[in-house]
Enzyme design. Structure first.
Site, PDB file in Angstrom:
ATOM      1  N   HIS A  52       0.828  -1.208   0.000  1.00 34.49           N
ATOM      2  CA  HIS A  52       0.000   0.000   0.000  1.00 34.49           C
ATOM      3  C   HIS A  52       0.859   1.252   0.000  1.00 34.49           C
ATOM      4  O   HIS A  52       0.653   2.150  -0.797  1.00 34.49           O
ATOM      5  CB  HIS A  52      -0.939   0.012   1.217  1.00 34.49           C
ATOM      6  CG  HIS A  52      -1.859   1.172   1.216  1.00 34.49           C
ATOM      7  ND1 HIS A  52      -1.499   2.398   1.734  1.00 34.49           N
ATOM      8  CD2 HIS A  52      -3.113   1.309   0.733  1.00 34.49           C
ATOM      9  CE1 HIS A  52      -2.512   3.243   1.580  1.00 34.49           C
ATOM     10  NE2 HIS A  52      -3.499   2.601   0.977  1.00 34.49           N
ATOM     11  N   ILE A  78     -10.513  -3.556  -2.213  1.00 33.29           N
ATOM     12  CA  ILE A  78     -10.664  -2.642  -3.347  1.00 33.29           C
ATOM     13  C   ILE A  78      -9.323  -2.313  -4.001  1.00 33.29           C
ATOM     14  O   ILE A  78      -9.242  -2.161  -5.225  1.00 33.29           O
ATOM     15  CB  ILE A  78     -11.430  -1.367  -2.933  1.00 33.29           C
ATOM     16  CG1 ILE A  78     -11.924  -0.611  -4.155  1.00 33.29           C
ATOM     17  CG2 ILE A  78     -10.573  -0.462  -2.048  1.00 33.29           C
ATOM     18  CD1 ILE A  78     -13.119  -1.230  -4.794  1.00 33.29           C
ATOM     19  N   HIS A  79      -8.269  -2.230  -3.201  1.00 25.89           N
ATOM     20  CA  HIS A  79      -6.961  -1.908  -3.800  1.00 25.89           C
ATOM     21  C   HIS A  79      -6.488  -3.013  -4.737  1.00 25.89           C
ATOM     22  O   HIS A  79      -5.913  -2.728  -5.791  1.00 25.89           O
ATOM     23  CB  HIS A  79      -5.913  -1.646  -2.728  1.00 25.89           C
ATOM     24  CG  HIS A  79      -6.068  -0.332  -2.048  1.00 25.89           C
ATOM     25  ND1 HIS A  79      -6.330   0.841  -2.706  1.00 25.89           N
ATOM     26  CD2 HIS A  79      -5.997  -0.015  -0.727  1.00 25.89           C
ATOM     27  CE1 HIS A  79      -6.403   1.836  -1.841  1.00 25.89           C
ATOM     28  NE2 HIS A  79      -6.213   1.337  -0.634  1.00 25.89           N
TER      29      HIS A  79
END
Length: 138
Positions: free
Chosen positions: A24, A89-90
């Site tokens: 991330h 979602i990522h």
């Protein structure tokens, strides 16, 4: 902790396949250090000749920069490895779009998005080891 042996038919230093590990990303460098450590360990093991780091947001290199580095080093195939626990979602949206975008940008290179770490059986071992370590401190 016990890890199974690496797969048969390891890539050589002349391999056209690259691994691009994607986390991330964080503004806190210490939070990004885990991915850098993992990439360094993979480079030492040499299962693939090209292993690069990328972050979805908040840190550099970003995914495009990481992919560019793989291509510049001669990769013909790039496996995008989400350093994420689940297919949120990522992974399902952002990394899938990134994979498509890179495929269009570098049509001579094949890009594939791997599954997130999530339900891999070795994570059970990791969770149990972490629990045992914490339990010893009680």
């Amino acid at each position: 902790m016990h890890f199974p042996p690496l797969r048969d038919g390891l890539e050589t230093d002349f391999s056209p396949t690259a691994l691009l590990l994607i986390a991330h990303g964080s503004r806190e460098e210490n939070a990004n250090a885990d991915l850098y450590y993992l990439v360094e360990q993979l480079r030492k093991l040499k299962p693939y000749a090209i292993v690069e780091t990328a972050f979805l947001e908040l840190a550099q290199p970003d995914i495009e920069q990481g992919a560019q580095q793989c291509v510049a080093r001669g990769a013909e195939r790039v496996v995008l490895i989400p350093y994420f626990l689940s297919a949120g979602i990522h992974v399902t949206r952002d990394l899938t779009k990134a994979c498509r975008r890179l495929s269009a940008q570098y049509p001579q290179v094949t890009f594939r998005l791997a599954e997130p770490l999530g339900r891999h059986p070795l994570l059970l071992q990791v969770v149990l080891e972490r629990a045992h370590q914490a339990e010893k401190q009680l």
